[in-house]
Design a protein around this motif. Sequence first.
Motif, mmCIF file in Angstrom:
data_model
loop_
_atom_site.group_PDB
_atom_site.id
_atom_site.type_symbol
_atom_site.label_atom_id
_atom_site.label_comp_id
_atom_site.label_asym_id
_atom_site.label_seq_id
_atom_site.Cartn_x
_atom_site.Cartn_y
_atom_site.Cartn_z
ATOM 1 N N VAL A 160 -2.045 77.454 22.873
ATOM 2 C CA VAL A 160 -3.192 77.688 22.562
ATOM 3 C C VAL A 160 -4.618 78.318 22.527
ATOM 4 O O VAL A 160 -5.730 78.504 21.565
ATOM 5 C CB VAL A 160 -3.540 76.301 23.751
ATOM 6 C CG1 VAL A 160 -3.700 75.302 23.336
ATOM 7 C CG2 VAL A 160 -4.013 77.192 24.530
ATOM 8 N N GLN A 161 -3.652 79.491 22.908
ATOM 9 C CA GLN A 161 -4.688 81.266 23.019
ATOM 10 C C GLN A 161 -4.783 81.168 21.511
ATOM 11 O O GLN A 161 -5.462 82.681 21.375
ATOM 12 C CB GLN A 161 -3.867 81.841 24.348
ATOM 13 C CG GLN A 161 -3.850 82.272 25.260
ATOM 14 C CD GLN A 161 -4.232 83.334 25.894
ATOM 15 O OE1 GLN A 161 -4.707 83.071 27.305
ATOM 16 N NE2 GLN A 161 -3.734 84.448 25.915
ATOM 17 N N ARG A 162 -3.398 81.130 20.675
ATOM 18 C CA ARG A 162 -3.834 81.987 19.421
ATOM 19 C C ARG A 162 -4.400 81.347 18.392
ATOM 20 O O ARG A 162 -3.964 80.273 18.102
ATOM 21 C CB ARG A 162 -2.542 81.907 18.820
ATOM 22 C CG ARG A 162 -1.462 83.064 19.887
ATOM 23 C CD ARG A 162 0.401 82.912 19.529
ATOM 24 N NE ARG A 162 0.159 83.494 17.725
ATOM 25 C CZ ARG A 162 1.258 83.661 17.252
ATOM 26 N NH1 ARG A 162 2.618 82.966 17.543
ATOM 27 N NH2 ARG A 162 1.517 84.322 16.073
ATOM 28 N N GLY A 163 -5.271 81.440 18.010
ATOM 29 C CA GLY A 163 -6.496 80.976 16.977
ATOM 30 C C GLY A 163 -7.247 79.962 17.816
ATOM 31 O O GLY A 163 -8.217 79.426 16.711
ATOM 32 N N LEU A 164 -7.117 79.722 18.517
ATOM 33 C CA LEU A 164 -8.295 77.730 18.973
ATOM 34 C C LEU A 164 -9.221 78.945 19.653
ATOM 35 O O LEU A 164 -9.080 79.410 20.768
ATOM 36 C CB LEU A 164 -6.836 76.783 19.629
ATOM 37 C CG LEU A 164 -7.678 76.139 19.890
ATOM 38 C CD1 LEU A 164 -7.884 74.900 18.703
ATOM 39 C CD2 LEU A 164 -7.049 75.178 21.016
ATOM 40 N N PRO A 165 -10.074 78.105 19.214
ATOM 41 C CA PRO A 165 -11.466 78.849 19.989
ATOM 42 C C PRO A 165 -11.293 77.613 20.867
ATOM 43 O O PRO A 165 -11.258 76.504 21.794
ATOM 44 C CB PRO A 165 -13.163 77.804 19.077
ATOM 45 C CG PRO A 165 -11.881 78.244 17.506
ATOM 46 C CD PRO A 165 -10.981 77.383 17.643
ATOM 47 N N GLU B 104 -15.240 83.613 24.924
ATOM 48 C CA GLU B 104 -14.303 83.202 25.011
ATOM 49 C C GLU B 104 -12.928 83.328 26.295
ATOM 50 O O GLU B 104 -13.311 84.083 26.550
ATOM 51 C CB GLU B 104 -12.855 84.091 23.679
ATOM 52 C CG GLU B 104 -12.733 83.228 22.253
ATOM 53 C CD GLU B 104 -12.155 81.663 22.049
ATOM 54 O OE1 GLU B 104 -11.692 82.169 23.619
ATOM 55 O OE2 GLU B 104 -12.305 81.161 21.285
ATOM 56 N N ALA B 117 -5.486 88.574 17.635
ATOM 57 C CA ALA B 117 -6.969 87.206 17.652
ATOM 58 C C ALA B 117 -8.299 86.631 18.126
ATOM 59 O O ALA B 117 -9.245 86.417 17.695
ATOM 60 C CB ALA B 117 -5.377 85.947 17.330
ATOM 61 N N LYS B 118 -7.672 86.756 19.086
ATOM 62 C CA LYS B 118 -8.979 86.591 19.970
ATOM 63 C C LYS B 118 -10.572 87.636 19.687
ATOM 64 O O LYS B 118 -11.519 86.964 19.361
ATOM 65 C CB LYS B 118 -8.732 86.480 21.278
ATOM 66 C CG LYS B 118 -8.162 85.777 22.107
ATOM 67 C CD LYS B 118 -8.948 84.200 21.941
ATOM 68 C CE LYS B 118 -8.071 83.259 22.542
ATOM 69 N NZ LYS B 118 -8.713 81.602 22.399
ATOM 70 N N GLN B 121 -11.737 85.679 16.384
ATOM 71 C CA GLN B 121 -12.236 84.895 17.024
ATOM 72 C C GLN B 121 -13.987 84.926 17.616
ATOM 73 O O GLN B 121 -14.329 84.043 16.491
ATOM 74 C CB GLN B 121 -11.511 84.476 17.716
ATOM 75 C CG GLN B 121 -10.902 82.989 17.391
ATOM 76 C CD GLN B 121 -9.755 82.438 18.539
ATOM 77 O OE1 GLN B 121 -8.706 82.131 18.331
ATOM 78 N NE2 GLN B 121 -10.570 81.279 19.251
#
Lengths: 281, 130
Positions: A160-165, B104, B117-118, B121
């Motif tokens: 869930v840390q990869r790409g999901l806001p 985040e 990735a973060k 984002q």
Amino acid sequence: MTDLDFEYLRGYIKQRSGLALTAEKRYLVESRLSPLCRRFGAASLHDLIGKLKTPHDKVLERTVVEAMTTNETFFFRDRLPFDLFRDTILPEALARNAGRRKLRIWCAAASTGQEPYSIAMLLQEAGARLSGWQVDILATDISLDVLEKARLGIYSQFEVQRGLPVQWLLKHFTQTGDQWQISPSLRAMVEYRPFNLLHGFEALGQFDVIFCRNVLIYFDAPTKSDILTRFGTSLAPGGALLLGAAETVIGLTDKLIPDAKHRGVYGHAPARPPALRAAVG
Amino acid sequence: MSQRDTTCLVVDDSAVIRKVARRIIEEIGFLVSEAEDGANALEVCAEAMPDVILLDWNMPNKDGYAFLQELRRTEAGLKPKVIFCTTENDVGAIARALRAGADEYIMKPFDRDILTAKLEQVGVSARLDA
């Protein structure tokens, strides 16, 4: 594993999944199949491949093919295709289908579900615009194991840390111990089905949007060409096919052309005029 | 338009975590500064406000929550994107951090892929318009 074993496996995997294993992938074959030896009572890879040649063990056959598939995926992977879907492709499809209020989307290599659920989240966020619409998300994959995980919709902290806001993590997931499960309403939006891209698409019907990202890179040119041409038939008029950044239709099919404005998006090639068709033959 | 390197402040009371984070973030191409707690981080921000802050939550001498509340009270302090880091994935703690102004959330230990990735984002890349 002998050279002959590797050659046999290459043909075996190619025939059943379309995956093209080049010579430099030999290490990958060894690392992924060696762990299967003990499970299937084989003393070595050579022995395991010998068992494959006796075509009665469907579980072994499926397990070997699935072991060679790559299931790398994450929520909103590469982000841009999903922004394009939300901002351009979806509004255009809604305008096009306003009469029948029906939308069909196909994730052709759904893996563990992150891509179809990313789409489902965007659709749920679209809210009122989709009120009264029938929206189908068909998510297929050759691997039964990944589909099982996708159906459960349970993901690790790493996933869930990869790409999901984070705001969407809190909104659409429930924490269950160290893991997170996606909401029942999102799970209900996606139909998962095992499917091999080498098989005919006719029974699946037509789709307004097809996602097939980072899959064709594993196939050889004739297989890519075949699949893309058949995507052309499965795509509804005005529909959009989304491929991975390293993939294209150019030189592989004349049914589809790149969208001039949006990288990674492909649509139907315009029909050639009858006179030209006749001239070309 | 000219461009400049993006600046990242790593706030953590563990020197080891700061060292690991610095290495990853520098590899991505950011300029990195460090602070060992919330109070120290406010001093660093007062001197030069970073573009992004990687913020530990549990620290002595002003924790991440107190730092973030104070930072976000100032106009300049609204600018940095804040990714807060914890070793827990407690929903209540995540929601509290978001309410305090975090953009985040990332769980430790993290690797280069997740951190990259973060950062994407929250909309920061290694080079920003000057």
